[in-house]
Scaffold this active site. Structure first.
Site, mmCIF file in Angstrom:
data_model
loop_
_atom_site.group_PDB
_atom_site.id
_atom_site.type_symbol
_atom_site.label_atom_id
_atom_site.label_comp_id
_atom_site.label_asym_id
_atom_site.label_seq_id
_atom_site.Cartn_x
_atom_site.Cartn_y
_atom_site.Cartn_z
ATOM 1 C CE LYS A 77 -9.413 -2.185 3.053
ATOM 2 N NZ LYS A 77 -9.203 -2.443 1.642
ATOM 3 C CB CYS A 129 -6.983 -7.523 2.988
ATOM 4 S SG CYS A 129 -5.622 -6.388 2.700
ATOM 5 C CB VAL A 169 -0.964 -0.010 1.210
ATOM 6 C CG1 VAL A 169 -1.603 1.354 1.417
ATOM 7 C CG2 VAL A 169 -2.046 -1.054 0.979
ATOM 8 C CE LYS A 178 -5.019 -10.158 -5.650
ATOM 9 N NZ LYS A 178 -6.012 -9.111 -5.664
#
Ligand code: NAD
Length: 431
Positions: A205, A261, A11, A321
């Site tokens: 969020k 996350c 991030v 992923k």
């Protein structure tokens, strides 16, 4: 504008490089000196498509700089973003020690009015704690804001440069104005920025991640039902996705969600709800369904073979992923443990995540290419649908594998083609 970004992970680095690309003067800070050395040499310490180019381009013209000196970076900035990690604590709560430590370092280094913005994903009420920490040490005025990040690893640069929306939480009009000005460069239309109160921004969020995870767990559970009753989850996905109230995205059944996350944020959200004595039954069920789902592929192999003792199982894809080297909470890691515990020999391949898997010291043997992993395997499992793994040469696989058993954990291979080539094919919720 002069900006400091604290933390150069997925991030922080995307944020810093992204803002510098819009002409701002950005200092990226990390306590990890080796990271800063790499970045100064033009190396990005993790895999993220498009990021090395963005970093190098802006570093070369001096708009993007790297330092481990927080004080210097903060003293030269009018906006300071906190983008450090918020991992799960033992009780599922978000561990805020990095955020609060960063806030303290920032507070000690202010040189004039500064807006301190939390970009890390933090539980509701954290901005108030950041404000308290800053107030205890600051000798200059400041305002706090929350600006949660919604980027996806693997497409983070694109998400940052073209965000669907920007959420800003603050109770300070000066902070709101500075952030509006900063994002004016990034956003093509002003209605993409939503300014709200701090607590709502922090919760937005978690709500977003919980909703996305809910869709996945919902489809995973329906896929199990399909397996039991003989339905096809792909047909159902298209059937419901065509309804504009539902939409087609994030409806893919698979081996369970992973990543840094979803799991962590769901646990933190449940912890917050618990603290306030509010029951979030749906969110709790999403997590439980995902834990079951992560065992699905291993259970399927156990059922098929009876015992996995002495069986060689090949895994294709180890990152959580495609298009990332991030293996945090990856379903592949859970599967490796499950298969190893059941007595299988596990051989893995991933285009970019193998160094991170090797660093875990886990029991899988890692090999340099996909077909080498399949060599002598009793079954091949697709765990992560990297492009290069989506259309395998089934004839070649047939010649190198010991037994022709395919487990398609992402429903991307053609069952018809695989069966025509003589394989026993298992997908997730598809006949
Ligand atoms: P990360 O673990 O990749 O990076 C965190 C960085 O912060 C590390 O390099 C660490 O050395 C550094 N750091 C820690 N304390 C510091 C300090 N006091 N000063 C300077 N640097 C410090 O983390 P990430 O994946 O980028 O996530 C950061 C935050 O953003 C988390 O709260 C996460 O939940 C949230 N988030 C992550 C994603 C994602 O896809 N990774 C997406 C949206 C939001």
């Amino acid at each position: 504008m002069k900006i400091a970004v604290i933390g150069t992970g997925y991030v922080g680095l995307v944020t810093g490089a992204g803002f510098s690309d819009f002409g701002n003067d950005v200092m990226c800070v990390d306590i990890d000196e080796s990271r800063i050395t790499k970045l100064r040499n033009g190396e990005v310490p993790f895999y993220e498509p498009g990021l090395p180019e963005l970093v190098r381009r802006n570093a070369a013209i001096g708009r993007l700089r790297f330092t481990s000196n927080t004080a210097e970076a903060v003293a030269n900035s009018e906006l300071v973003f906190i983008a450090v990690g918020t991992p799960s604590g033992e009780d599922g709560s978000a561990d805020l020690s990095y955020v609060l430590e960063a806030a303290k370092q920032i507070g000690q280094s202010l040189s004039g009015f500064t807006v301190v913005i939390t970009k890390s994903t933090v539980p509701v009420g954290t901005a108030d704690r950041v404000r308290e920490v800053l107030a205890a040490v600051a000798s200059k005025p400041f305002a706090v804001a929350s600006n949660p990040e919604f980027l996806k690893e693997g497409d983070a640069v694109n998400d940052f440069l073209k965000p669907a929306r920007v959420i800003v939480g603050t109770d300070d009009p000066r902070a709101a104005e500075r952030l509006r000005e900063l994002y004016r460069g990034v956003l093509r239309t002003s209605d993409r920025i939503q300014v709200m109160d701090l607590r709502s921004a922090e919760l937005t969020k978690y709500a977003a991640n919980a909703m996305l995870a809910t869709r996945i767990s919902f489809m995973n559970e329906l896929a199990r039902l399909c397996d039991a009753v003989g339905g096809d989850i792909d047909a159902i996905r298209k059937g419901i996705g065509a309804d504009p109230r539902i939409g087609p995205k994030f409806l893919f059944a698979g081996a369970g969600f992973g990543g840094s996350c979803f799991g962590k944020d769901i646990r933190a959200l449940l912890h917050t709800a618990d603290q306030y004595d509010v029951q979030l039954g749906v969110v709790g069920a999403v997590e439980a369904a995902n834990e079951r789902q992560k065992r699905l592929l291993g259970d399927l192999l156990l059922r098929h073979f009876g015992s996995l003792r002495g069986k060689r199982i090949a895994l294709w894809g180890l990152a959580f992923k495609p298009e990332t080297d991030d293996i945090r909470e990856s379903p592949a890691l859970a599967l490796i443990e499950q298969l190893h515990d059941a007595g299988a020999e596990v051989v893995g391949y991933d285009p970019v995540a193998m160094p991170n898997v090797a660093a875990t010291g886990g029991p899988a043997t890692l090999v340099a290419n996909a077909y080498e992993a399949a060599l002598g395997a009793d079954a091949l499992v697709l765990v992560t649908e990297w492009h290069e793994l989506r259309a395998p040469d089934f004839s070649r696989l047939k010649t190198v594998m010991r037994q022709p058993v395919l487990v398609d954990g992402r429903n991307v291979w053609s069952p018809t083609e695989a069966r025509a080539k003589g394989f026993t094919y298992f997908g997730i919720g598809r006949p």
